[in-house]
Structures are given as C-alpha cells and as structure tokens.
Design an enzyme around this catalytic site. Structure first.
Site, PDB file in Angstrom:
ATOM      1  CE  LYS A 282       1.445  -1.783 -11.395  1.00 53.54           C
ATOM      2  NZ  LYS A 282       2.366  -2.443 -10.448  1.00 53.54           N
ATOM      3  CD  GLU A 365       5.895  -6.066   4.391  1.00 49.59           C
ATOM      4  OE1 GLU A 365       5.848  -5.260   3.444  1.00 49.59           O
ATOM      5  OE2 GLU A 365       4.970  -6.874   4.652  1.00 49.59           O
ATOM      6  NE  ARG A 393       1.482  -5.848   6.661  1.00 55.26           N
ATOM      7  CZ  ARG A 393       0.870  -6.083   5.500  1.00 55.26           C
ATOM      8  NH1 ARG A 393       1.432  -5.704   4.384  1.00 55.26           N
ATOM      9  NH2 ARG A 393      -0.273  -6.713   5.461  1.00 55.26           N
TER      10      ARG A 393
END
Length: 630
Positions: A282, A365, A393
């Site tokens: 990354k 979530e 969600r």
C-alpha cells in the site's frame, strides 16, 4: 509529463506496449495519482498499491465485455486512467468532475457504482450468472482487499459462488501481509506449475481419458482428485477459500506485471470460481505513503515534495473522541466500537487510553451493532462510532438486536449530512428517516462542539434504550455572539413574536442564523426554532412554531420520511392553519462537490434561505395590501 499515459484511450492500447514501456506507464500512473490527490484530496495509498494489478487485469481481460468489480472502489484510480479518462483525471472529486469511486454514469468500463466494502464478490457472481443465462462466455472479476474480507457479505457471496461453475475470478489484494514462511519455495514452485496453461490442459485431458475407462473411470477420477487434494493440503495447509469451493492460487507478487498476466491468463482456463491471492504494498512508489499508509489512505491534500499534509482545524470527530475519553474516565462501563474507522471517527485517543474497552470489529457494521447489543445485555455501555452512510447497513440489527431487547447503546453518527467530495455513495442523508421508524429511539443533532459535548454527556448519563447523536463532517460554522447553546430539547433564537419561523437542526442552524441577521437588517422579523433533539420532537417546539403565520423547515437530509415531514404531521395535530414549507433533499443521490457548493445547489445555503423568506415576505405584503384595499 505522461508521454505514454496520454496515449492510452482504452485498454486495447496497452497491448502494443513493450515490457519496459509498461513499467514506465506504471510510473506515470503513480505520478499522476500523486499530483491529483495532493491537490484535490482523495484516496492515495490504496490506489498506489494496485497500479500493476490494474494494468495486468486490463491486459488480460477485455472490458467492457468482461467485467471488473472494484470492492469499495477507493482503489480504482489506475483503472480510470487506463480506460480513457486521463484528460479528465485532474478534475477528480471536483464539482462536475470525475468521481473518486467507480461510476456507471461516468464510463462503460465501470460496471457498477460502488463505495461500500465487501460487495464485490456478490455483485461479480450476479454478473457471471447473468452472462451464463444470456449465453455469454465473458469473465467477471472481483477485486477485493483483505480489509473488505472482514465484512460478512463477502463470505455470503463466496459461499454462494463456490458451487457455481461460472467464469468468476476473485482477486484478493492483500496489502497488509507479507508472503508467509510456511508457503515456502516448494509450494510457490508447485503453484507456478499448477497455473501453467499446459498443466491445466494436461490435467483436463487426463481426467477425460480416465473417465472413458469402462466401469472404473469415475472411481479412478475420484481417487486422482482425492490424491491431488491431499498433496495440495500437505504443502498449502488448505485455505478457507478452497473449503468454500474456490480453486486457490497464490500468493503472488502483486507488483510483477509479467507474473500477474501469466497467472490471470492461466486461470481463465479454469471453468469454476477461482481466487487469486496477490500481495501488494500500500502506498508503493511514494515513500511517505509507504511509510504511513493509514495516514495517506484518505487525505485532503499534501505537499508532494515533503509529504506534509494540509493543516486542518479541529473537527466534530476530534471533539467526539475527546469527550468520549473524558466520559470514560468517569464511567468504566463505556466501551468504544468502530468498524475499521478508528482514525476517521476520532477514536485513536480512546484506543490509547482504554485499550481493553476499545473494539475494532473490521468492516462489519451489522456485527458491530449486534455485538454492541450483546455487550449492553450484560451491563456495558457500548458507543458505536460510525459514518452515517455505513450505518444504513445495520438497520435490521438496530431493530432486532438493540431496540427489541430494550438495551441501551449509543450510536455516534459521524459524517451526517452532505460530506462533499466523496459524493453520492458517502452522503449521510438517510439516517434521520430510517431511525424514525425504530421504536424508542432518541436522536440528538448538535450544531456546535460544546453542544456535542453536552448532548453526548446527557445520553451517557440520562439516555435510555437506543440513543444516537449525529454530527457533520469537519468544523463548526458560524455561531451568533448572542446565542447560548444548551442541552435542552429545543431552543428559540430571534424574535419571539415574529410571523415567520425557521425550524431546523444541526449544521443548518448556522446558515439559518446568518439569514436571520441579514433579514433583520431588512426589517423582517424572524425566529428560529432550533431542534436539538430531533427524535422524538418536543411538542413544545411544535407549539412554538405553530404561533407563526408561516413556517419554513430546513433539513440537511432526505425529504421523504424525514424530520420535516414528521414536524408537518405534528403541526397538523396542533390545528396549525398557516403556511408550511419544507426544504429538504428530494433526490438523495447527491453528486460530489464541496459542501458549501452542494448546499447552495440544494437550496440549503444562507443565501437561499434568505431569498426564499424575503420573497415570501414580499408576497405577504402584497396580499395584505390587496386585502386592505378590498
């Protein structure tokens, strides 16, 4: 200057480039991304990490006939640059420019508009099944990061996909783990052999030949497959993906175009779901992002040469984190929960100070809310800090696992309202409407930092059942010098006996107050009924508004089912006979633009409020004059 990149108008142009030119192209892509994000903000480290992977995918697959679903989509910048959007790329995340995420409206190469995590496998499987139903042999590819694999939806998709013999390829972009030692050189060599096209063809021909042996064919094939699996498990220790029905290949170097293209070409020959595991760095290519990828994940802007990030003032997220720490010092029942958003929700300090009471559940979530419900059932006080767009969600879990249980938890709803440049997948516009449908919810909406502190403290100390507090992204705005914030359920600001009333809450109070002062200079009397608690609405606030001749309700949230519509219902119950105007967001899929520009376009800015009320005032004066003359 991007000499090669400016010549790439579609992925087909890549296939004429040499190996050296492909390497140069990767460097140009990285430089372009760094320059654009440094100016416009956006996701940096995640995009820099997938440059070679994106390029390899476009070399091997033929979009738009084949499809690539980028999970979350915050790593799709290289994909955009390779699909004819280089000339527009400098406009990314600006008003009227390119989105910071894949967008169906933007390009035929974006099969889906995305912005939430863990969805790619399910979506890619749906695409693969649609191809099959229509008799197409096109490929469907899902690119999912190891972070998105913490979301349960990813496993629901894989569980369903594993039994479907379709042209489905899942690319696992692993950017946090190095290649583990237990894989070893022998296992890597076997993987290399197993993914060579000649191996796959020989394997298939051998199985076909054995199947033709009278009586024993099927039996021998089962023995061969069993032996192959046993040998593979000895070297690879098996994988969860294989147990779910995928053929697993990897891990591979995600920055080697040569290896990636060979592997991807090979797995196209496997007529069943395949998972290709690649390891990437990354932030690759920009030393500051490589050193601190989390700090350069989503960033507002920075100096390319020094890596120094744009200075920013204290935000609502920062204040929330500090206040929660102060409250936790007095109350050892308080626990903080995040769904992989520790920094974004201001919980870094809490994690440092109260490590045993901090829980990062990953991008999950739904699990976070049910997990909080379990904690609450045993007497803890869980506080789940979550972006408004992601809380959607967990709607079922809020109803079933908290509200139905009559247990207490607190939702700290960050990024409520317009979020600006992140655009329509991230606008926090739905929470007010759906929270109204859940029984016994208490929801506060502060306009200022000290209100956030007072209201959060009240919810911790006095709140019951499912409590929530919603606050915007960024800093606090204009606060009148003569306004004194309180923790009351509502306040009245302005002229008590005015004929016009504005009813509003949250950040829009700043705009309403600005309009009030401007209208006052024009001789127009006005009062503002400021709702601090928006669910349930205080009946006295309704009575206060009902005293006026005309009531304007301004709301930075969805119109349908919102607070404004409910206020209208309560006004009717009070037998209100005056005029009532609601200004809220009728089309909730709001495109990316700076917050102030977006609110101006939506008619929610201070100038828009002032203009609307001034016009109403002039019409009222004309009407009064006609009545007198009559």
């Amino acid at each position: 200057m991007s000499k090669l990149l400016e010549k790439i108008h579609s992925p087909a142009d890549l296939r004429n480039l040499s190996e050296n030119e492909l390497s140069q192209l990767c460097e140009e892509i990285r430089n372009t991304i760094i320059d654009t994000v440094s100016s416009n903000g956006g996701h940096l480290a995640s995009n820099l990490g997938v440059v070679e992977l994106a390029l390899s995918l476009h070399l091997v697959f033929h979009l738009p006939d084949d499809s690539i679903v980028w999970d979350v989509g915050h790593q799709s910048y290289p994909h955009k640059l390779l699909t004819g959007r280089y000339d527009q790329f400098a406009t990314t995340r600006t008003q009227g420019g390119l989105s910071g995420f894949p967008s169906r409206e933007e390009s035929a190469y974006d099969i889906l508009t995305s912005g939430h995590a863990s969805t790619s496998v399910s979506a890619a499987l749906g695409i693969a099944e649609a191809n099959f139903v229509q008799g197409k042999d096109d490929f469907s590819v899902a690119v999912i990061g190891d972070g998105a694999l913490t979301g349960g939806l990813a496993y629901e998709g894989m569980n369903n996909a594993g039994r479907a013999k379709r042209n489905l390829i899942v690319v696992l972009n692993d950017n946090t783990m190095s290649i583990s030692k237990n894989v070893g050189s022998v296992a890597r060599h076997l993987t290399y052999i197993r993914t060579r096209p000649s191996y796959i063809r020989i394997k298939k021909n051998l199985e076909n030949a054995v199947m033709k042996i009278p009586l024993l064919g099927k039996y021998l094939v089962r023995i061969l497959k069993g032996f192959k699996v046993a040998v593979k498990k000895f070297f690879y220790k098996s994988t969860l993906f294989e147990d779910m029905g995928f053929t697993y290949y990897g891990p591979f170097d995600g920055h080697s175009i040569k290896d990636l293209t060979r592997i991807l070409e090979s797995v196209k020959l496997v007529k069943k779901p395949v998972l290709v595991h690649v390891v990437t760095n990354k932030g690759k290519g920009y030393k500051y992002a490589e050193k601190s990828p989390s700090e350069y994940h989503g960033i507002s802007g920075f100096d390319v040469l020094t890596g120094e990030r744009s200075s920013s003032s204290k935000s609502f997220s920062d204040i929330f984190g500090k206040v929660l720490c102060d409250l936790a010092a007095k109350n050892d029942k308080i626990c903080a929960i995040t769904a992989a958003m520790q920094d974004g929700t201001g919980l870094s300090m809490f994690r440092e100070q109260y490590k045993n009471r901090f829980f990062d559940v990953g991008i999950a979530e739904e699990h976070a809310v049910t997990f909080a419900g379990g904690m609450a059932a045993r007497g803890a006080l869980p506080v789940f800090a979550v972006y408004s767009t992601f809380l959607q969600r967990a709607y079922d879990q809020m109803i079933h696992d908290v509200a139905l249980q009559n247990t207490k938890m607190i939702l700290a709803i960050d990024r409520a309202g317009i979020v600006g440049e992140d655009g329509k997948t991230h606008q926090g516009l739905f929470d007010t409407a759906y929270l109204q449908t859940i029984p016994n919810v208490t929801l506060y909406s502060p306009s200022y930092f000290n209100e956030l502190e007072a209201q959060l403290t009240y919810l911790v100390e006095e709140g019951e059942k499912l409590c929530a507090i919603r606050y915007p992204r960024g800093i606090e705005l204009f606060k009148p010098k003569d306004f004194i914030p309180t923790a009351d359920s509502y306040q009245v600001y302005g002229e008590p006996d005015a004929e016009f009333a504005i009813v509003t809450y949250g950040r829009l109070f700043s705009f309403a107050a600005t309009a009030y002062h401007s209208l006052k200079q024009k001789g127009i009397a006005l009062k503002i009924v400021k709702l601090n608690r928006i669910i349930p609405i205080d009946k006295q606030a309704v009575k206060e508004a009902a005293k006026c001749r005309t009531v304007f309700f301004y709301e930075e949230a969805i119109l349908q089912g919102g607070i404004g519509e409910h206020f209208s219902y309560l006004l009717q119950k009070e037998a209100f006979i005056g005029k009532y105007r609601i200004k809220a967001i009728e089309d909730p899929f709001v495109e990316h633009a700076p917050m102030f520009y977006a609110l101006e376009a939506l008619g929610l800015s201070a100038s828009s409020i002032e203009e609307t009320i001034f016009q109403e005032y002039k019409e009222m004066k004309v009407g009064n004059k006609i009545e007198k003359e009559a």
